[in-house]
Design an enzyme around this catalytic site. Structure first.
Site, PDB file in Angstrom:
ATOM      1  N   GLU A   1       0.858  -1.189   0.000  1.00 37.26           N
ATOM      2  CA  GLU A   1       0.000   0.000   0.000  1.00 37.26           C
ATOM      3  C   GLU A   1       0.892   1.235   0.000  1.00 37.26           C
ATOM      4  OE1 GLU A   1      -2.848   0.428   3.124  1.00 37.26           O
ATOM      5  OE2 GLU A   1      -3.476  -1.665   3.017  1.00 37.26           O
TER       6      GLU A   1
ATOM      7  N   ASP B   1      -5.641   8.460  10.523  1.00 37.04           N
ATOM      8  CA  ASP B   1      -4.268   8.111  10.843  1.00 37.04           C
ATOM      9  C   ASP B   1      -3.796   8.689  12.167  1.00 37.04           C
ATOM     10  OD1 ASP B   1      -3.701   6.626   8.460  1.00 37.04           O
ATOM     11  OD2 ASP B   1      -3.739   8.532   7.384  1.00 37.04           O
TER      12      ASP B   1
END
Length: 265
Positions: free
Chosen positions: A49, A60
């Site tokens: 990824e 995140d």
């Protein structure tokens, strides 16, 4: 059959589980990202990824937020990332999945992005802030271009939603193992197992588990549950802590230890 499907089929035939490794593209530069991708691939990562840096990465934690800031400071853009993917494709055929917030795709233009991404060699796309309910325009464009659009499920997802997302997701289903952000510690592995079993009632699409997997032992435990194991923050930390040569070596070594943990005993 897409490159992602072929990869999951291959590892399943060998009774393995897919190791999915995450890097922030452009952290600290795109030239170094290309080097690091090769180290991950050589270390045994089955899927890689690449995060697309964004100014407000709501899913995140601090480690990946800081990586996004470093990447943005180095001038990383979505167009430049696609150029890097083209270069990677001359050396490496490991499936590449972009993890991008929707604003980046919207500004690029959904149709242009899907066609350009596939032309560059991107295999899949994860958009953490775009639920399937709001992907009505992107999903058909991605499908027409041959880009696997991967959707997420969470511990709070209802049975109805599990069935729906399982039907829509392509390549694999991304199960977010905790109700938190990337880099948080995973504590309830038994619950993850129960949820993955629930999801499998609705689909044969592979289920990969991410968030909170930081060590080979974590990876080993998740490999006993899921079809794929996603590791991100632990790899990004290595990049943040060293110079280019040391980072490349450490990434390769750590990736090999993660991959070994996903193999059958």
């Amino acid at each position: 059959m897409s490159r992602l499907q072929e990869t999951f089929n291959r590892v399943a035939e060998h009774q393995e589980k897919a190791l999915i490794a995450y890097l922030m593209a452009g952290d600290p530069t795109l030239e170094e990202t290309e080097i690091y991708v090769m180290q991950l691939a050589e270390g045994g990562a089955d899927v890689i990824e690449l995060g697309v840096p964004f100014s407000d990465p709501i899913a995140d934690g601090p480690v990946i937020q800081q990586a996004a800031e470093r990447a943005l400071r180095s001038g990383t853009s979505l167009k430049k990332i696609l150029s890097t993917v083209r270069s990677i494709r001359t050396q490496c055929q490991v499936p590449l999945v972009l993890m991008a917030y929707y604003n980046s795709i919207f500004r690029y233009g959904e149709a242009n992005f899907c066609s350009d991404a596939v032309a560059a060699g991107v295999d899949g796309l994860i958009v953490p802030d775009l639920p399937p309910d709001e992907a009505g325009t992107l999903r058909p464009l991605a499908e027409a271009a041959g880009l696997d659009l991967v959707f997420l499920l969470a511990p709070t997802s209802t049975a109805k939603r599990q069935a729906w997302v399982a039907r829509l997701s392509r390549g694999f289903i991304y199960y977010v193992s905790l109700t938190g952000i990337t880099g948080a510690k995973l504590t309830d592995k038994a619950d993850v197992g129960n949820k993955v079993r629930e999801i499998r009632r609705y689909t044969k699409t592979p289920v990969a588990v991410g968030f909170g997997i930081a060590t080979p032992d974590d990876a080993k435990q998740m490999a006993q549950i899921a079809d794929g194991v996603i590791v991100g923050s632990a790899l990004v930390k290595i990049i943040a802590e060293g110079n280019q040569t040391a980072v490349a070596d450490r990434l390769g070594t750590f990736t090999r230890s993660l991959k070994a943990a996903t193999l059958p005993a």
